[in-house]
Motif scaffolding. Structure first.
Motif, PDB file in Angstrom:
ATOM      1  N   THR A   1      70.812  34.669 102.462  1.00 14.02           N
ATOM      2  CA  THR A   1      69.545  34.651 101.229  1.00 14.02           C
ATOM      3  C   THR A   1      69.024  36.097 100.986  1.00 14.02           C
ATOM      4  N   PHE A   2      69.106  37.091 102.346  1.00 18.16           N
ATOM      5  CA  PHE A   2      68.185  38.204 101.992  1.00 18.16           C
ATOM      6  C   PHE A   2      68.878  39.427 102.686  1.00 18.16           C
ATOM      7  N   VAL A   3      69.582  39.278 103.658  1.00 16.51           N
ATOM      8  CA  VAL A   3      70.008  40.352 104.445  1.00 16.51           C
ATOM      9  C   VAL A   3      71.336  40.957 103.697  1.00 16.51           C
ATOM     10  N   MET A   4      72.340  40.155 103.334  1.00 12.70           N
ATOM     11  CA  MET A   4      73.533  40.406 102.592  1.00 12.70           C
ATOM     12  C   MET A   4      73.156  40.569 101.079  1.00 12.70           C
ATOM     13  N   PRO A   5      72.433  40.041 100.462  1.00 10.01           N
ATOM     14  CA  PRO A   5      71.933  40.574  99.105  1.00 10.01           C
ATOM     15  C   PRO A   5      71.330  41.986  99.306  1.00 10.01           C
ATOM     16  N   GLY A   6      70.668  42.107 100.229  1.00  9.65           N
ATOM     17  CA  GLY A   6      69.802  43.689 100.174  1.00  9.65           C
ATOM     18  C   GLY A   6      71.002  44.534 100.481  1.00  9.65           C
ATOM     19  N   PHE A   7      71.865  44.314 101.470  1.00  9.79           N
ATOM     20  CA  PHE A   7      73.024  45.205 101.866  1.00  9.79           C
ATOM     21  C   PHE A   7      73.909  45.326 100.519  1.00  9.79           C
ATOM     22  N   ASP A   8      74.106  44.464  99.555  1.00  9.06           N
ATOM     23  CA  ASP A   8      74.726  44.677  98.350  1.00  9.06           C
ATOM     24  C   ASP A   8      73.745  45.705  97.356  1.00  9.06           C
ATOM     25  N   ARG A   9      72.722  45.614  97.419  1.00 11.98           N
ATOM     26  CA  ARG A   9      71.861  46.788  96.580  1.00 11.98           C
ATOM     27  C   ARG A   9      72.282  48.274  97.266  1.00 11.98           C
ATOM     28  N   LEU A  10      72.939  48.325  98.215  1.00 11.19           N
ATOM     29  CA  LEU A  10      73.248  49.891  98.788  1.00 11.19           C
ATOM     30  C   LEU A  10      74.572  50.296  98.171  1.00 11.19           C
ATOM     31  N   ALA A  11      74.734  51.524  98.425  1.00 10.86           N
ATOM     32  CA  ALA A  11      76.243  52.184  97.855  1.00 10.86           C
ATOM     33  C   ALA A  11      77.015  51.370  99.218  1.00 10.86           C
ATOM     34  N   ALA A  12      78.522  51.197  98.823  1.00 12.89           N
ATOM     35  CA  ALA A  12      79.231  50.436  99.670  1.00 12.89           C
ATOM     36  C   ALA A  12      79.374  50.952 101.136  1.00 12.89           C
ATOM     37  N   GLY A  13      79.310  52.220 101.255  1.00 16.30           N
ATOM     38  CA  GLY A  13      79.464  52.859 102.444  1.00 16.30           C
ATOM     39  C   GLY A  13      78.084  52.613 103.437  1.00 16.30           C
ATOM     40  N   ASP A  14      77.155  52.584 102.556  1.00 15.94           N
ATOM     41  CA  ASP A  14      75.695  52.337 103.474  1.00 15.94           C
ATOM     42  C   ASP A  14      75.929  51.144 103.962  1.00 15.94           C
ATOM     43  N   ALA A  15      76.157  50.020 102.782  1.00 16.54           N
ATOM     44  CA  ALA A  15      76.433  48.510 103.475  1.00 16.54           C
ATOM     45  C   ALA A  15      77.281  48.322 104.541  1.00 16.54           C
ATOM     46  N   VAL A  16      78.410  49.121 104.489  1.00 19.21           N
ATOM     47  CA  VAL A  16      79.518  48.934 105.467  1.00 19.21           C
ATOM     48  C   VAL A  16      78.705  49.411 106.938  1.00 19.21           C
TER      49      VAL A  16
ATOM     50  N   ALA B   1      82.352  40.875 101.647  1.00 21.76           N
ATOM     51  CA  ALA B   1      80.980  40.337 101.388  1.00 21.76           C
ATOM     52  C   ALA B   1      80.946  39.095 100.755  1.00 21.76           C
ATOM     53  N   PRO B   2      81.724  38.784  99.853  1.00 24.40           N
ATOM     54  CA  PRO B   2      81.758  37.454  99.051  1.00 24.40           C
ATOM     55  C   PRO B   2      82.291  36.339  99.926  1.00 24.40           C
ATOM     56  N   GLY B   3      83.418  36.553 100.413  1.00 28.98           N
ATOM     57  CA  GLY B   3      84.101  35.391 101.317  1.00 28.98           C
ATOM     58  C   GLY B   3      83.074  35.216 102.664  1.00 28.98           C
ATOM     59  N   TRP B   4      82.677  36.589 103.105  1.00 25.21           N
ATOM     60  CA  TRP B   4      81.787  36.356 104.480  1.00 25.21           C
ATOM     61  C   TRP B   4      80.405  35.450 104.365  1.00 25.21           C
ATOM     62  N   VAL B   5      79.837  35.589 102.877  1.00 24.57           N
ATOM     63  CA  VAL B   5      78.544  34.894 102.571  1.00 24.57           C
ATOM     64  C   VAL B   5      78.882  33.537 102.373  1.00 24.57           C
ATOM     65  N   ALA B   6      80.059  33.227 101.881  1.00 30.41           N
ATOM     66  CA  ALA B   6      80.209  31.959 101.499  1.00 30.41           C
ATOM     67  C   ALA B   6      80.644  31.177 102.751  1.00 30.41           C
ATOM     68  N   MET B   7      81.396  31.719 103.472  1.00 26.81           N
ATOM     69  CA  MET B   7      81.644  30.832 104.834  1.00 26.81           C
ATOM     70  C   MET B   7      80.355  30.735 105.870  1.00 26.81           C
TER      71      MET B   7
END
Length: 161
Positions: A29-44, A132-138
């Motif tokens: 609900t908040f960690v992964m959506p927060g990571f999605d707001r970062l540049a992909a390299g920063d999210a990784v 990210a999308p599959g990881w969050v769904a599971m």
């Protein structure tokens, strides 16, 4: 095991699965959506850092919920009956399945993400988009299983008297 000890193990297991469920809900609900707001390299890079620390931080609830689920399920099958047995076995089974989702789905994907060069924009973007999308769904699935396990175990402990 006597009933008092088994009730204690059941409630400790429920606490472990509940803690895990709460962590998983927080990630969805908040960690992964927060990571999605970062540049992909920063999210990784951020998720790679989490993947180093998460197993250590969650070691106790993982062990308690896993071993506890096995103990409660075995005890319930051998020593209880009726709705108490059904609640305890269902709670133990959902706890084990939640850990199975973690082991079979999340761990291999986390390991693969750890091998991504976060400094390579194209590689990081492709990896994050595929991750990210599959990881969050599971993760929603294992959160629901963990929380269901906690509720079923508490209900079974209460029913057992």
């Amino acid at each position: 095991m006597d009933t008092t000890l088994m009730r204690t193990v059941t409630l400790a297991t429920a606490l472990g699965t509940g803690v895990l469920g709460g962590v998983f809900v927080g990630f969805s609900t908040f960690v992964m959506p927060g990571f999605d707001r970062l540049a992909a390299g920063d999210a990784v890079r951020a998720m790679q850092a989490v993947n180093v620390t998460a197993p250590r931080g969650l070691a106790v609830p993982l062990v308690v919920s896993g071993l506890g689920s096995l103990a409660v399920g075995g005890w319930a099958l051998a020593r209880s009956s009726g709705s108490t047995r059904a609640l305890l076995v269902a709670g133990a089974l959902t706890g084990v399945v939640a850990l199975g989702v973690t082991a079979a789905y999340h761990v291999p994907r986390n390991d693969a993400l750890d091998r991504v060069d976060a400094g390579s924009a194209p590689a990081a973007a492709a990896a994050w988009q595929g991750y990210a999308p599959g990881w969050v769904a599971m993760n929603h699935v294992r959160a629901a299983l963990s929380l269901a396990s906690a509720g079923l175990l508490v209900a079974g402990a209460v029913r057992a008297g």
